[in-house]
Motif scaffolding. Sequence first.
Motif, PDB file in Angstrom:
ATOM      1  N   LYS A  69      42.196  36.363  30.505  1.00 16.55           N
ATOM      2  CA  LYS A  69      43.238  35.529  30.620  1.00 16.55           C
ATOM      3  C   LYS A  69      43.066  34.489  31.802  1.00 16.55           C
ATOM      4  O   LYS A  69      41.973  34.940  32.713  1.00 16.55           O
ATOM      5  CB  LYS A  69      44.486  36.312  31.612  1.00 16.55           C
ATOM      6  CG  LYS A  69      45.685  35.450  31.963  1.00 16.55           C
ATOM      7  CD  LYS A  69      46.717  36.402  32.467  1.00 16.55           C
ATOM      8  CE  LYS A  69      47.853  35.515  33.233  1.00 16.55           C
ATOM      9  NZ  LYS A  69      49.018  36.298  34.131  1.00 16.55           N
ATOM     10  N   GLU A  76      40.985  35.355  35.493  1.00 17.28           N
ATOM     11  CA  GLU A  76      41.602  36.171  36.457  1.00 17.28           C
ATOM     12  C   GLU A  76      40.775  36.907  37.415  1.00 17.28           C
ATOM     13  O   GLU A  76      40.898  37.295  38.233  1.00 17.28           O
ATOM     14  CB  GLU A  76      42.892  36.748  35.980  1.00 17.28           C
ATOM     15  CG  GLU A  76      42.475  37.929  34.737  1.00 17.28           C
ATOM     16  CD  GLU A  76      43.545  38.640  34.512  1.00 17.28           C
ATOM     17  OE1 GLU A  76      44.843  38.289  34.926  1.00 17.28           O
ATOM     18  OE2 GLU A  76      43.584  39.639  33.797  1.00 17.28           O
ATOM     19  N   ARG A 128      45.731  53.622  34.462  1.00 15.15           N
ATOM     20  CA  ARG A 128      44.627  52.709  34.825  1.00 15.15           C
ATOM     21  C   ARG A 128      43.681  53.532  35.822  1.00 15.15           C
ATOM     22  O   ARG A 128      44.252  54.532  36.416  1.00 15.15           O
ATOM     23  CB  ARG A 128      45.026  51.537  35.726  1.00 15.15           C
ATOM     24  CG  ARG A 128      46.383  50.646  35.270  1.00 15.15           C
ATOM     25  CD  ARG A 128      46.967  49.625  36.230  1.00 15.15           C
ATOM     26  NE  ARG A 128      48.110  49.320  35.865  1.00 15.15           N
ATOM     27  CZ  ARG A 128      49.272  50.074  35.874  1.00 15.15           C
ATOM     28  NH1 ARG A 128      49.332  50.990  36.656  1.00 15.15           N
ATOM     29  NH2 ARG A 128      50.436  49.478  35.527  1.00 15.15           N
ATOM     30  N   GLN A 156      40.939  49.239  38.625  1.00 11.78           N
ATOM     31  CA  GLN A 156      41.892  48.380  37.644  1.00 11.78           C
ATOM     32  C   GLN A 156      43.045  48.409  38.403  1.00 11.78           C
ATOM     33  O   GLN A 156      43.697  47.135  38.633  1.00 11.78           O
ATOM     34  CB  GLN A 156      42.132  49.098  36.284  1.00 11.78           C
ATOM     35  CG  GLN A 156      41.010  49.086  35.620  1.00 11.78           C
ATOM     36  CD  GLN A 156      40.933  49.931  34.273  1.00 11.78           C
ATOM     37  OE1 GLN A 156      42.056  50.853  34.139  1.00 11.78           O
ATOM     38  NE2 GLN A 156      40.351  49.795  33.427  1.00 11.78           N
ATOM     39  N   LYS A 162      44.491  44.612  39.845  1.00  8.96           N
ATOM     40  CA  LYS A 162      45.871  44.484  39.135  1.00  8.96           C
ATOM     41  C   LYS A 162      46.951  44.049  40.446  1.00  8.96           C
ATOM     42  O   LYS A 162      47.903  43.423  40.395  1.00  8.96           O
ATOM     43  CB  LYS A 162      46.530  45.391  38.218  1.00  8.96           C
ATOM     44  CG  LYS A 162      45.842  45.108  36.812  1.00  8.96           C
ATOM     45  CD  LYS A 162      46.122  43.966  36.144  1.00  8.96           C
ATOM     46  CE  LYS A 162      45.703  43.900  34.912  1.00  8.96           C
ATOM     47  NZ  LYS A 162      45.846  42.781  34.076  1.00  8.96           N
ATOM     48  N   TYR A 163      46.938  44.815  41.644  1.00 12.05           N
ATOM     49  CA  TYR A 163      47.615  44.712  42.583  1.00 12.05           C
ATOM     50  C   TYR A 163      47.679  43.220  43.270  1.00 12.05           C
ATOM     51  O   TYR A 163      48.492  42.494  43.537  1.00 12.05           O
ATOM     52  CB  TYR A 163      47.553  45.746  43.715  1.00 12.05           C
ATOM     53  CG  TYR A 163      48.458  45.540  44.966  1.00 12.05           C
ATOM     54  CD1 TYR A 163      49.599  45.879  44.813  1.00 12.05           C
ATOM     55  CD2 TYR A 163      47.848  44.612  46.006  1.00 12.05           C
ATOM     56  CE1 TYR A 163      50.544  45.727  45.938  1.00 12.05           C
ATOM     57  CE2 TYR A 163      48.946  44.599  47.115  1.00 12.05           C
ATOM     58  CZ  TYR A 163      50.052  45.036  46.943  1.00 12.05           C
ATOM     59  OH  TYR A 163      51.029  44.777  47.979  1.00 12.05           O
ATOM     60  N   LEU A 222      46.396  40.605  41.738  1.00 12.37           N
ATOM     61  CA  LEU A 222      46.690  39.755  40.861  1.00 12.37           C
ATOM     62  C   LEU A 222      48.421  39.567  40.588  1.00 12.37           C
ATOM     63  O   LEU A 222      48.673  38.546  39.915  1.00 12.37           O
ATOM     64  CB  LEU A 222      45.893  39.740  39.450  1.00 12.37           C
ATOM     65  CG  LEU A 222      44.577  39.612  39.434  1.00 12.37           C
ATOM     66  CD1 LEU A 222      43.661  40.208  38.267  1.00 12.37           C
ATOM     67  CD2 LEU A 222      44.498  38.097  39.621  1.00 12.37           C
ATOM     68  N   ALA A 223      48.905  40.594  41.018  1.00 14.26           N
ATOM     69  CA  ALA A 223      50.273  40.611  40.927  1.00 14.26           C
ATOM     70  C   ALA A 223      51.186  39.537  41.348  1.00 14.26           C
ATOM     71  O   ALA A 223      52.142  39.191  40.839  1.00 14.26           O
ATOM     72  CB  ALA A 223      50.930  42.074  41.442  1.00 14.26           C
ATOM     73  N   GLN A 275      40.648  43.481  32.965  1.00 16.25           N
ATOM     74  CA  GLN A 275      41.359  42.611  31.996  1.00 16.25           C
ATOM     75  C   GLN A 275      42.289  43.216  30.949  1.00 16.25           C
ATOM     76  O   GLN A 275      43.407  42.681  30.322  1.00 16.25           O
ATOM     77  CB  GLN A 275      40.465  41.619  31.589  1.00 16.25           C
ATOM     78  CG  GLN A 275      39.557  42.032  30.359  1.00 16.25           C
ATOM     79  CD  GLN A 275      38.632  41.355  29.806  1.00 16.25           C
ATOM     80  OE1 GLN A 275      39.048  40.217  29.137  1.00 16.25           O
ATOM     81  NE2 GLN A 275      37.242  41.523  29.926  1.00 16.25           N
ATOM     82  N   ASP A 283      49.392  45.241  33.152  1.00 13.43           N
ATOM     83  CA  ASP A 283      49.737  44.716  34.493  1.00 13.43           C
ATOM     84  C   ASP A 283      50.617  45.921  35.203  1.00 13.43           C
ATOM     85  O   ASP A 283      51.342  46.790  34.751  1.00 13.43           O
ATOM     86  CB  ASP A 283      50.605  43.668  34.333  1.00 13.43           C
ATOM     87  CG  ASP A 283      49.770  42.322  33.907  1.00 13.43           C
ATOM     88  OD1 ASP A 283      48.640  42.345  34.027  1.00 13.43           O
ATOM     89  OD2 ASP A 283      50.260  41.394  33.390  1.00 13.43           O
ATOM     90  N   THR A 335      53.918  47.082  36.991  1.00 14.47           N
ATOM     91  CA  THR A 335      55.426  46.859  36.951  1.00 14.47           C
ATOM     92  C   THR A 335      55.720  46.481  38.349  1.00 14.47           C
ATOM     93  O   THR A 335      55.262  46.995  39.498  1.00 14.47           O
ATOM     94  CB  THR A 335      56.255  48.063  36.474  1.00 14.47           C
ATOM     95  OG1 THR A 335      56.292  49.170  37.348  1.00 14.47           O
ATOM     96  CG2 THR A 335      55.508  48.422  35.080  1.00 14.47           C
TER      97      THR A 335
END
Length: 303
Positions: A2, A15, A241, A245, A249-250, A252-253, A277, A281, A283
């Motif tokens: 992404k 990302e 995850r 990861q 992901k945190y 990038l949230a 990647q 993601d 929630t």
Amino acid sequence: MKTNQIGNSKLHVSEIGLGTMSLGTDRAKAVSLIHEAIDNGVTFIDTADLYDFGLNEEIVGEALRDRRDSVVLATKAGNHFEEGKEGWFWDPSKKHIKGALKESLRRLKTDHIDLFQLHGGTIEDPIDETIEAFEELKSEGLIIEYGISSIRPNVILEFVKKSSIASVMMQYSILDRRPEEEMLDLLHNNNISVIARGPLAKGMLTDRYDEKIKEDGFLDYSKFDVLETVKQLNEIKGDKRNMTQTALKYALAHPAVATVIPGASRSEQLLANITAQNAPDLTPDEVQKIRDVSKKNVYDKHR
């Protein structure tokens, strides 16, 4: 992988990028690692003239010799050093910024920098002069966009008010949530992207955390605090995850964050970062649970 837009610019970055500070000075190994990153979808490479006093830029330039068009290349300036002399000093003057850009172009073997960043800054700096230097370089076509690498809210606010910065690089992770209180929403509302460095908190937010946690902890976390927080994070992440990861992901949230740039010095680290990647993601509920078990740090000493 992404990609996300940097600010309102034409730059789009993966990302998950690659921060090169920890690449080391083994040229062949470092070049191979950069190539591996690009082959796995990384399109954002970040370096700085200060890293290994220019050698890092030379290595990055060598790695990108036939792949320059495949990446958005970022570097930084503001720390004045001279070959053959020890140490460096802070210099945000127009003369230095423009001279540093010329040297970075030479070392990186390119005719332009996609994202040129001020490598620090204080509220006492001649900020108008610094901005003028970046604007002139942009008008000359030597840089596409510019930004600032800083954790100082007051300095960042001045650049938000006075300049056309496209990005702010700042330390941001589950263990360093300082940007959340003052910076992330502000930057997002001004169409300025965040580049999150240190998203793995020096390895403490990976599955090898037990090897990485220091006796003095991390920021306002004691060693015990870090261990307890990671234990609770392990329960939140479940089997969907791994810890790396989850940490990436945190960061990038938040919609302000365009890319995270974990460093890597080995292929195993690089590939572990890139696997994020493919992870789901977080929630909104998971994000809130992570916030509930971590500290809401604030900027105090660095303003």
